[in-house]
Write a protein that holds these residues in place. Structure first.
Motif, PDB file in Angstrom:
ATOM      1  N   GLY A  86       0.799  -1.239   0.000  1.00 39.96           N
ATOM      2  CA  GLY A  86       0.000   0.000   0.000  1.00 39.96           C
ATOM      3  C   GLY A  86       0.820   1.272   0.000  1.00 39.96           C
ATOM      4  N   VAL A  87       2.139   1.162   0.201  1.00 40.79           N
ATOM      5  CA  VAL A  87       3.013   2.357   0.214  1.00 40.79           C
ATOM      6  C   VAL A  87       3.634   2.542  -1.165  1.00 40.79           C
ATOM      7  N   TRP A  88       3.548   3.769  -1.682  1.00 39.82           N
ATOM      8  CA  TRP A  88       4.129   4.089  -2.996  1.00 39.82           C
ATOM      9  C   TRP A  88       5.561   4.565  -2.789  1.00 39.82           C
ATOM     10  N   PHE A  89       6.482   3.992  -3.554  1.00 45.48           N
ATOM     11  CA  PHE A  89       7.884   4.406  -3.476  1.00 45.48           C
ATOM     12  C   PHE A  89       8.275   5.154  -4.749  1.00 45.48           C
ATOM     13  N   ASP A  90       9.254   6.037  -4.625  1.00 42.19           N
ATOM     14  CA  ASP A  90       9.766   6.790  -5.783  1.00 42.19           C
ATOM     15  C   ASP A  90      11.231   6.460  -6.024  1.00 42.19           C
ATOM     16  N   LYS A  91      11.757   7.012  -7.142  1.00 42.30           N
ATOM     17  CA  LYS A  91      13.197   6.869  -7.373  1.00 42.30           C
ATOM     18  C   LYS A  91      13.929   7.523  -6.195  1.00 42.30           C
ATOM     19  N   PRO A  92      14.922   6.856  -5.595  1.00 39.96           N
ATOM     20  CA  PRO A  92      15.626   7.432  -4.446  1.00 39.96           C
ATOM     21  C   PRO A  92      16.450   8.643  -4.859  1.00 39.96           C
ATOM     22  N   ALA A  93      16.543   9.620  -3.957  1.00 40.91           N
ATOM     23  CA  ALA A  93      17.250  10.870  -4.294  1.00 40.91           C
ATOM     24  C   ALA A  93      18.767  10.655  -4.377  1.00 40.91           C
ATOM     25  N   ASP A  94      19.260   9.717  -3.571  1.00 41.15           N
ATOM     26  CA  ASP A  94      20.725   9.493  -3.517  1.00 41.15           C
ATOM     27  C   ASP A  94      20.970   8.079  -2.984  1.00 41.15           C
ATOM     28  N   LEU A  95      22.243   7.727  -2.836  1.00 41.93           N
ATOM     29  CA  LEU A  95      22.548   6.351  -2.433  1.00 41.93           C
ATOM     30  C   LEU A  95      22.077   6.012  -1.019  1.00 41.93           C
ATOM     31  N   PRO A  96      22.217   6.939  -0.051  1.00 45.91           N
ATOM     32  CA  PRO A  96      21.662   6.627   1.278  1.00 45.91           C
ATOM     33  C   PRO A  96      20.157   6.335   1.209  1.00 45.91           C
ATOM     34  N   ALA A  97      19.444   7.098   0.383  1.00 52.34           N
ATOM     35  CA  ALA A  97      17.993   6.857   0.233  1.00 52.34           C
ATOM     36  C   ALA A  97      17.748   5.521  -0.467  1.00 52.34           C
ATOM     37  N   ALA A  98      18.639   5.155  -1.403  1.00 55.25           N
ATOM     38  CA  ALA A  98      18.514   3.856  -2.081  1.00 55.25           C
ATOM     39  C   ALA A  98      18.703   2.731  -1.075  1.00 55.25           C
ATOM     40  N   ARG A  99      19.674   2.921  -0.148  1.00 50.87           N
ATOM     41  CA  ARG A  99      19.929   1.898   0.895  1.00 50.87           C
ATOM     42  C   ARG A  99      18.693   1.715   1.769  1.00 50.87           C
ATOM     43  N   ALA A 100      18.149   2.851   2.201  1.00 58.50           N
ATOM     44  CA  ALA A 100      16.962   2.788   3.070  1.00 58.50           C
ATOM     45  C   ALA A 100      15.792   2.143   2.338  1.00 58.50           C
ATOM     46  N   GLN A 101      15.654   2.467   1.043  1.00 58.68           N
ATOM     47  CA  GLN A 101      14.535   1.912   0.280  1.00 58.68           C
ATOM     48  C   GLN A 101      14.682   0.409   0.113  1.00 58.68           C
ATOM     49  N   LEU A 102      15.875  -0.047  -0.200  1.00 56.93           N
ATOM     50  CA  LEU A 102      16.081  -1.497  -0.360  1.00 56.93           C
ATOM     51  C   LEU A 102      15.900  -2.228   0.966  1.00 56.93           C
ATOM     52  N   GLN A 103      16.264  -1.573   2.070  1.00 55.58           N
ATOM     53  CA  GLN A 103      16.019  -2.202   3.386  1.00 55.58           C
ATOM     54  C   GLN A 103      14.517  -2.304   3.651  1.00 55.58           C
TER      55      GLN A 103
END
Ligand code: DGT
Length: 202
Positions: A86-103
């Motif tokens: 139910g949560v929509w995700f977007d392209k991550p702004a940077d690598l730290p955000a990519a890490r958090a998103q993949l977690q």
């Protein structure tokens, strides 16, 4: 190419989408559509619009923006939303955000709601939505950090913060759907339409 065939334009800045269509032998021009996707997404979510309809709205907005310049052209617009529980995700702004998103996505299943539309003569002439379903392994932080180091900033160009082609395949336990749709273009339905529309050889 026969003279009477319409010019094909992909209204996209996505290198993944361009690569998928080029590899399939399509001859087209790619023009990025300056559309405020965040604003449209936020409005759609606020109005409770389902992800598939929101992705079609975004794909339409991109195609319309480019189609205005040349109503004769066949303009392809795409959009892909990632929805996890139910949560929509977007392209991550940077690598730290990519890490958090993949977690946030690991050990879970998410949908890639992938819309494609074609516009010509001032309106939408075709649309399709594919929804590949992606199940991620519960990979370790050590694996995740090695993946981020290996891939780098390119992950910020993907709505899932991963690239299935290549190392990204090791993130997944199960994939339901086809790779072109995962990379942002439901390819076979689009090619079928282009043949039916007389743009591709049958
Ligand atoms: N290379 C690669 N790209 C992926 C993968 N999964 C998703 N993507 C990319 C495809 C799209 O470029 C992006 C989805 O976000 P959007 O639909 O907003 O497209 P984007 O803003 O990149 O380009 P556009 O809006 O078409 O100009 O994520 C993947 O596994 N590999």
């Amino acid at each position: 190419m026969q003279a009477d065939l319409p010019r094909i334009v992909l209204a996209s800045a996505s290198t993944a989408r361009r690569a998928v269509l080029e590899a399939a032998g399509l001859r087209f021009e790619a023009l990025p559509a300056a559309v405020d996707e965040a604003e449209i997404k936020a409005a759609a979510q606020a109005e409770g619009i389902p992800p598939a309809d929101a992705a079609l709205m975004l794909a339409d907005a991109k195609a319309e923006r480019i189609a205005r310049r040349d109503p004769e052209a066949l303009v392809i617009g795409c959009d892909q939303l990632l929805v996890c529980e139910g949560v929509w995700f977007d392209k991550p702004a940077d690598l730290p955000a990519a890490r958090a998103q993949l977690q946030a996505l690991r050990g879970r299943t998410h949908d890639l709601v992938t819309a494609v539309v074609c516009h010509r003569h001032g309106g939408r002439v075709w649309q399709h939505v594919a929804v590949p379903r992606m199940t991620m392994r519960d990979f370790s932080n050590a694996f995740l950090d090695a993946y981020l180091a290996a891939e780098g900033e390119v992950l910020t160009r993907s709505v899932g913060a991963y690239r299935l082609e290549g190392l990204g395949a090791q993130l997944f336990a199960r994939i339901q759907g086809d790779q072109p749709a995962i990379l942002g273009v439901p390819l076979l339905p689009l090619l079928a339409f282009l043949r039916q529309h007389g743009v591709l050889a049958t």
